[in-house]
Structures are given as structure tokens and as C-alpha cells.
Write an enzyme that holds these catalytic residues in place. Structure first.
Site, PDB file in Angstrom:
ATOM      1  N   GLY A  55      46.306  28.188  37.080  1.00 37.74           N
ATOM      2  CA  GLY A  55      46.731  27.809  35.729  1.00 37.74           C
ATOM      3  C   GLY A  55      47.868  28.731  35.312  1.00 37.74           C
ATOM      4  O   GLY A  55      47.828  29.941  35.554  1.00 37.74           O
ATOM      5  N   ALA A  56      48.881  28.129  34.658  1.00 40.72           N
ATOM      6  CA  ALA A  56      50.124  28.865  34.406  1.00 40.72           C
ATOM      7  C   ALA A  56      49.908  30.194  33.684  1.00 40.72           C
ATOM      8  O   ALA A  56      50.420  31.240  34.102  1.00 40.72           O
ATOM      9  CB  ALA A  56      51.072  27.977  33.600  1.00 40.72           C
ATOM     10  N   GLN A 207      40.478  20.049  39.610  1.00 41.98           N
ATOM     11  CA  GLN A 207      40.341  21.008  38.499  1.00 41.98           C
ATOM     12  C   GLN A 207      39.710  20.362  37.262  1.00 41.98           C
ATOM     13  O   GLN A 207      39.064  21.050  36.479  1.00 41.98           O
ATOM     14  CB  GLN A 207      41.718  21.591  38.112  1.00 41.98           C
ATOM     15  CG  GLN A 207      42.319  22.523  39.150  1.00 41.98           C
ATOM     16  CD  GLN A 207      43.262  21.793  40.065  1.00 41.98           C
ATOM     17  OE1 GLN A 207      43.080  20.621  40.366  1.00 41.98           O
ATOM     18  NE2 GLN A 207      44.297  22.478  40.525  1.00 41.98           N
ATOM     19  N   ASP A 248      53.270  23.599  33.439  1.00 41.21           N
ATOM     20  CA  ASP A 248      53.508  24.756  34.301  1.00 41.21           C
ATOM     21  C   ASP A 248      54.932  25.279  34.159  1.00 41.21           C
ATOM     22  O   ASP A 248      55.195  26.451  34.387  1.00 41.21           O
ATOM     23  CB  ASP A 248      53.212  24.371  35.749  1.00 41.21           C
ATOM     24  CG  ASP A 248      51.726  24.085  35.926  1.00 41.21           C
ATOM     25  OD1 ASP A 248      50.969  25.014  36.186  1.00 41.21           O
ATOM     26  OD2 ASP A 248      51.328  22.923  35.723  1.00 41.21           O
ATOM     27  N   ASN A 258      53.973  19.475  35.427  1.00 42.44           N
ATOM     28  CA  ASN A 258      52.530  19.707  35.265  1.00 42.44           C
ATOM     29  C   ASN A 258      51.840  19.132  36.503  1.00 42.44           C
ATOM     30  O   ASN A 258      52.496  18.561  37.391  1.00 42.44           O
ATOM     31  CB  ASN A 258      52.030  19.043  33.972  1.00 42.44           C
ATOM     32  CG  ASN A 258      50.631  19.517  33.586  1.00 42.44           C
ATOM     33  OD1 ASN A 258      50.383  20.713  33.513  1.00 42.44           O
ATOM     34  ND2 ASN A 258      49.714  18.594  33.365  1.00 42.44           N
TER      35      ASN A 258
END
Ligand code: MRU
Length: 368
Positions: A55-56, A207, A248, A258
Site C-alpha cells: 500500500g502506497a 488484497q 499509488d 492504482n
């Protein structure tokens, strides 16, 4: 956020031994809740690459703590070179999320202001904690700005839940706390607004199924898992009021990278006149880029992630099974780019803006 009633963040310094960074191991969720120790910059690189952390926002915070670990490891002679090397190694782990390079550069800049090695180590500790705290705070503020978008829909359909579709995990597990796409959802739920979330499974790493479903469940938010390809059908039948995803990397004109599949959701939302919001902290902007499709680096991961699926057996064992013929080749792009024209608005810690250069600059005038 809470796990079995106990508050957790996704990353922190180990109490009593601050030479160790601790993270929630996301490869083991939702089946096993496990804390993993990171004791070196190599551990941090490995954790980012194998998606123990992902995750960013969390990739950025992990890179920041990785630089702190690098400052502890760096020899007195060659201190600067060791830090530069560590920064390059961290940046090379995953290419798409803007937060990674942003965090490394911020750490190097901050440490550069120190006049001795010990002062630089102290700065590294402070700055990594500051980056993590800011990440959590920015997510919380995204929730404050965007909750009215949900309550406005709720007013139009009294006593019915607002149906929100999300893709992948832009929840608190993808950040240090709260999450970006989930922040308005948690804020609305906590304020008593009925919400229900359609959770895309998000192949191939799942996810959505493994992480978003788990964290929404931990917070008691009503949700339903759907196959990745179901969203368009639900939209055609009036079962989606809004789409909220994370990002992202977002260009200066509002193109959004993304998780792979986001573009298809955006097309379906556009065709059905359903608002499509993207929530992100400012650390995810790449203000200098103008053409997301042609300039954002898209990570291609091992095809094995497509060919095999991991899960838990009825006996409780974690197992991985192959779902295609042994010889089938696979290619596995991790992200796609949704052009700005398909995005209703962007939600940041500073407020909500159109996904256009002017819209973004109205929130970030210092970037003019
Ligand atoms: O490959 P991941 O799990 O690190 O991908 C990141 C994501 O979870 C999504 O793309 C998310 O929407 C953006 S990260 C806040």
C-alpha cells in the site's frame, strides 16, 4: 485502528528496543495476525518487495523507517555513501507508488541537516516517526473532508445503506492508520450513517478479499465480497452509489495509477453515471508528470502470483494451489492508469478538488 479490540498502527518502533521496527505481516492476513521484526535496511527492502508491508502510504513509511535502520547500520567512515546506497536499494523495491521515493528523499534531506553521525541518527528516528504520524493524520483529514459526500447520498435514500464500491486495499493496512479510501467510510459509519461496502476481491493478490474484508470486519462495517468482474453488473442495477479507491501515483493533471482493474471500474462507473472518487494523501502526487498512461512506471510482478492461489484449508493449514495448466505462461501487471477524465474528484488531506491541473493547483498553490 483496532484488531480484536486493541489499537494498532501498521508500523512502529519496538518498545524497549528501538533498533527494531515492527510491522503487521500482511502476507499472513487474514488467517494469522503476526508481527514481524525489521532489523536492517535489507529486512525493510525484503518486506516491501514480498509485500509483508504494502500500500502506497505504508510503503513510504516503511522506506522512511528503512532509512532510519540504514542510519544505525552505516559505518562511521562512508556514512553518506551507505545512506545513498540504502536509499537506492529501497527505491528499487517497487516502482509504482510515488510515496516510496518521496519518503527516501525526505529522509535524506532531513538527515543532511545534521552535523554529526549521532545527530543524523537522531534526525532519522524523528523524521521516520513524523512521516508515519503525518500519514495517519492526512488519512484522518481525508475522512473529514469526504464524509459529507456520503452523508449527501444518505439524505437522498433514507433508512437505506449507502453502497460504496472499492477496489484493492486502500484501508488502514495500506497506510499507517485509518486509510485513504476507507477514511470517509469509517467516518460515516462511526457517525451512524448506514454504509455498505462492495469489496472487489482484487486478483491476483486478493488484497480486497484478504485485507479490506478483514479490516472492515474488525471495525464492524457491513460489507460484501464480490468477484472482480461483478462491479459493472452491480452498477447497471443501481446497487452502487459511489466508487472510492486509493491511488499509488497521481500526476499533476489528475491521472491515477492504482491497482490493476481500477480503470475498468472507472469506465463502468462513467457509463452508469456513478461518481468515482480517488482518495490520496499529498505524498502520492507526482506533480511533475502530465501523462499518466505513458509516464507512470507500472510494476510487473511474477506470473506465479496469477498461476497460484493461497488460502486456508478446512483443516486450518495455509496452502497454495495452482489454478492453471502447469505450462501456462502468465503476465502480471500490478497497476493500471485511469485517465483524469473518468474521475469525478480527488480527495486529499487539504480538501476535495477536480481531477484537473487547475483543480489540483487550487489545493496546492505552492506547486504553481
Ligand atoms: O500492490 P499493493 O497492495 O501495494 O497495491 C497498492 C494498493 O493497495 C492499491 O493500489 C491501493 O488502492 C492504493 S495504495 C493506498
Amino acid at each position: 485502528m483496532n484488531v480484536n479490540g486493541h489499537p494498532y498502527r501498521t508500523i512502529w518502533l519496538k518498545p524497549g528496543d528501538e533498533r527494531i521496527v515492527q510491522v503487521i505481516n500482511q502476507v499472513r492476513l487474514p488467517h494469522i495476525f503476526e508481527i514481524t521484526d525489521l532489523a536492517s535496511v535489507e529486512d525493510a527492502c525484503h518486506a516491501i518487495r514480498d509485500m509483508t508491508v504494502r500500500g502506497a502510504g505504508l510503503i513510504g513509511a516503511s522506506a522512511a523507517y528503512g532509512m532510519y535502520l540504514a542510519s544505525l547500520e552505516a559505518p562511521e567512515s562512508g556514512f553518506e555513501d551507505a545512506l545513498q546506497c540504502a536509499g537506492e536499494a529501497l527505491k528499487a523495491t517497487r516502482p509504482t507508488a510515488a510515496n516510496l521515493a518521496w519518503a527516501v528523499n525526505r529522509m535524506l534531506g532531513a538527515m543532511g541537516t545534521g552535523t554529526s553521525h549521532s545527530e543524523r541518527r537522531a534526525i532519522a528516528r524523528r523524521e521516520a516517526i513524523a512521516i508515519a504520524d503525518e500519514d495517519a493524520d492526512h488519512c484522518r483529514r481525508i475522512g473529514v473532508h469526504a464524509m459529507p459526500l456520503i452523508s449527501a447520498i444518505a439524505l437522498r435514500k433514507p433508512r437505506q445503506a449507502v453502497n460504496i464500491l472499492t477496489h484493492c486495499n486502500a484501508g488502514w493496512l495500506a497506510f499507517v492508520d485509518v486509510g485513504s479510501a476507507t477514511a470517509p467510510i469509517y467516518a460515516a459509519h462511526d457517525a451512524g450513517i448506514p454504509v455498505h461496502v462492495w469489496v472487489d476481491e482484487t486478483r491476483p493478490r486478493n488484497q480486497g478479499a484478504s485485507l479490506t474484508a478483514w479490516e472492515l470486519g474488525q471495525h464492524g462495517v457491513p460489507h460484501t465480497l464480490i468477484a472482480d468482474n461483478a462491479g459493472g453488473h452491480l452498477m447497471q442495477h443501481g446497487l452502487v452509489d459511489m466508487v472510492i479507491t486509493g491511488a499509488d501515483r497521481v500526476t499533476g493533471n489528475g491521472d491515477v495509477a492504482n491497482k490493476i482493474g481500477t480503470y475498468l471500474k472507472a469506465l463502468a462507473a462513467h457509463d452508469n453515471r456513478i461518481p468515482m472518487y480517488v482518495a490520496l494523501p499529498s505524498s502520492t502526487f507526482d506533480f511533475g508528470l502530465r501523462d499518466g498512461v505513458n509516464s507512470i512506471p507500472i510494476e510487473e510482478r511474477d506470473g506465479a502470483e496469477l498461476r497460484y492461489v493461497a488460502g486456508v484449508t478446512e483443516q486450518g493449514d495455509i496452502a497454495s494451489v495452482r489454478i492453471c495448466p502447469q505450462a501456462t505462461p502468465a503476465r502480471n501487471w500490478g497497476f493500471d492508469v485511469t485517465p483524469a477524465r473518468l474521475i469525478t474528484q480527488l480527495i486529499c488531506e487539504r480538501g476535495i478538488c477536480d481531477a484537473t491541473q487547475d483543480g489540483i493547483l487550487s489545493l496546492f498553490p505552492e506547486r504553481r
